[in-house]
Scaffold this active site. Sequence first.
Site, PDB file in Angstrom:
ATOM      1  N   HIS A  17       0.842  -1.204   0.000  1.00  0.00           N
ATOM      2  CA  HIS A  17       0.000   0.000   0.000  1.00  0.00           C
ATOM      3  C   HIS A  17       0.878   1.257   0.000  1.00  0.00           C
ATOM      4  O   HIS A  17       0.609   2.214  -0.730  1.00  0.00           O
ATOM      5  CB  HIS A  17      -0.868   0.063   1.266  1.00  0.00           C
ATOM      6  CG  HIS A  17      -1.941  -0.981   1.355  1.00  0.00           C
ATOM      7  ND1 HIS A  17      -2.086  -1.803   2.445  1.00  0.00           N
ATOM      8  CD2 HIS A  17      -2.942  -1.307   0.506  1.00  0.00           C
ATOM      9  CE1 HIS A  17      -3.138  -2.599   2.257  1.00  0.00           C
ATOM     10  NE2 HIS A  17      -3.669  -2.317   1.087  1.00  0.00           N
ATOM     11  N   LYS A  41     -17.607  -6.290   6.896  1.00  0.00           N
ATOM     12  CA  LYS A  41     -16.326  -6.992   6.827  1.00  0.00           C
ATOM     13  C   LYS A  41     -15.733  -7.044   8.235  1.00  0.00           C
ATOM     14  O   LYS A  41     -15.653  -6.010   8.902  1.00  0.00           O
ATOM     15  CB  LYS A  41     -15.391  -6.211   5.891  1.00  0.00           C
ATOM     16  CG  LYS A  41     -14.425  -7.080   5.128  1.00  0.00           C
ATOM     17  CD  LYS A  41     -13.763  -6.265   4.013  1.00  0.00           C
ATOM     18  CE  LYS A  41     -12.564  -7.003   3.453  1.00  0.00           C
ATOM     19  NZ  LYS A  41     -11.916  -6.263   2.364  1.00  0.00           N
ATOM     20  N   ARG A  90      -1.791  -6.328  -8.478  1.00  0.00           N
ATOM     21  CA  ARG A  90      -0.688  -7.238  -8.150  1.00  0.00           C
ATOM     22  C   ARG A  90      -0.520  -8.310  -9.218  1.00  0.00           C
ATOM     23  O   ARG A  90       0.538  -8.495  -9.767  1.00  0.00           O
ATOM     24  CB  ARG A  90      -0.931  -7.916  -6.795  1.00  0.00           C
ATOM     25  CG  ARG A  90      -0.715  -6.990  -5.633  1.00  0.00           C
ATOM     26  CD  ARG A  90      -1.238  -7.583  -4.374  1.00  0.00           C
ATOM     27  NE  ARG A  90      -2.665  -7.829  -4.493  1.00  0.00           N
ATOM     28  CZ  ARG A  90      -3.468  -8.084  -3.479  1.00  0.00           C
ATOM     29  NH1 ARG A  90      -3.002  -8.143  -2.265  1.00  0.00           N
ATOM     30  NH2 ARG A  90      -4.758  -8.275  -3.672  1.00  0.00           N
ATOM     31  N   SER A 128      -2.878  -7.693   2.973  1.00  0.00           N
ATOM     32  CA  SER A 128      -3.141  -7.554   4.419  1.00  0.00           C
ATOM     33  C   SER A 128      -3.524  -8.913   5.001  1.00  0.00           C
ATOM     34  O   SER A 128      -3.124  -9.241   6.125  1.00  0.00           O
ATOM     35  CB  SER A 128      -4.288  -6.558   4.650  1.00  0.00           C
ATOM     36  OG  SER A 128      -3.931  -5.287   4.183  1.00  0.00           O
TER      37      SER A 128
HETATM   38  O1  PNS Z   1      -8.694  -2.965   0.655  1.00  0.00           O
HETATM   39  P1  PNS Z   1      -9.959  -3.495   0.048  1.00  0.00           P
HETATM   40  O2  PNS Z   1     -10.800  -4.203   1.094  1.00  0.00           O
HETATM   41  O3  PNS Z   1      -9.712  -4.345  -1.166  1.00  0.00           O
HETATM   42  O4  PNS Z   1     -10.779  -2.194  -0.447  1.00  0.00           O
HETATM   43  C1  PNS Z   1     -11.987  -2.355  -1.135  1.00  0.00           C
HETATM   44  C2  PNS Z   1     -12.699  -0.992  -1.317  1.00  0.00           C
HETATM   45  C3  PNS Z   1     -12.985  -0.355   0.005  1.00  0.00           C
HETATM   46  C4  PNS Z   1     -11.800  -0.106  -2.150  1.00  0.00           C
HETATM   47  C5  PNS Z   1     -14.005  -1.320  -2.095  1.00  0.00           C
HETATM   48  O5  PNS Z   1     -14.734  -2.265  -1.388  1.00  0.00           O
HETATM   49  C6  PNS Z   1     -14.854  -0.093  -2.345  1.00  0.00           C
HETATM   50  O6  PNS Z   1     -14.564   0.691  -3.217  1.00  0.00           O
HETATM   51  N1  PNS Z   1     -15.929   0.063  -1.546  1.00  0.00           N
HETATM   52  C7  PNS Z   1     -16.865   1.165  -1.695  1.00  0.00           C
HETATM   53  C8  PNS Z   1     -18.233   0.699  -2.136  1.00  0.00           C
HETATM   54  C9  PNS Z   1     -18.522   1.114  -3.555  1.00  0.00           C
HETATM   55  O7  PNS Z   1     -18.305   2.228  -3.971  1.00  0.00           O
HETATM   56  N2  PNS Z   1     -19.059   0.151  -4.337  1.00  0.00           N
HETATM   57  C10 PNS Z   1     -19.412   0.376  -5.733  1.00  0.00           C
HETATM   58  C11 PNS Z   1     -18.277   0.077  -6.675  1.00  0.00           C
HETATM   59  S1  PNS Z   1     -18.396  -1.541  -7.332  1.00  0.00           S
END
Ligand code: PNS
Length: 162
Positions: A17, A41, A90, A128
Site C-alpha cells: 500500500h 467486513k 498485483r 493484508s
Molecule cells: O482494501 P480493500 O478491502 O480491497 O478495499 C476495497 C474498497 C474499500 C476499495 C471497495 O470495497 C470499495 O470501493 N468500496 C466502496 C463501495 C462502492 O463504492 N461500491 C461500488 C463500486 S463496485
Amino acid sequence: MPNAIVPGSFDPITNGHVDIIERAAHQFEHVTVAVAINSAKTSLFTLDERVRMVEDVCKPLPNVSIGTFTGLLVVYAQERGATAIVKGLRAVSDFEYELQMALMNRRLCPAVETVFMMTGAEYSYLSSSVVKEIARLGGSVEGLVPDIVARRLREQVGYAGR
Ligand code: PNS
C-alpha cells in the site's frame, strides 16, 4: 495535476500500500487515502486503529491526507475533489474484480477515472490477509509492513517475529 483517492480497508496498511500511495503522491497534486468503514467486513483492527496506522505511515508525505468513507467511493471521491481513484494491481487474479469495480464506478460517475498502478514486484504476493495470517501463526512480518504496523500486529496477536 488532479487530486486522487487511494481507497482500501488497510487492515492493516502494508508496504505494498505504501508503495502505491508514495507513487500516487508523485503523480497527483493531492492524494487522499480513504479508509473504508465496512461493517459487513470483520477486521482485525478497528477503524480508529487502521486510520492511526495510515496517519503514522503517511506523515512524511506532505500532499497526502487521510479520510474515512462509507457508501459509494465515487461519491466520496467527488466530495474530496478527486477525479482519480488509484488502485494497485498485483497479479492477473486482481484484474477481474478490479475491472468490474472500475467499470461500475465509471458508470456511476464518468467524471472519476480509475487509474491502475502495477505493484512493485517485491510486493506482488503481499496482502493484508497474508500478513495477518503470518502474524497469527508466529512468523515474522519484517519488511512486509512498516515498523509501526509490525509493532501493532505484535500487540494485537502476540506473534513471535520481530
Ligand atoms: O482494501 P480493500 O478491502 O480491497 O478495499 C476495497 C474498497 C474499500 C476499495 C471497495 O470495497 C470499495 O470501493 N468500496 C466502496 C463501495 C462502492 O463504492 N461500491 C461500488 C463500486 S463496485
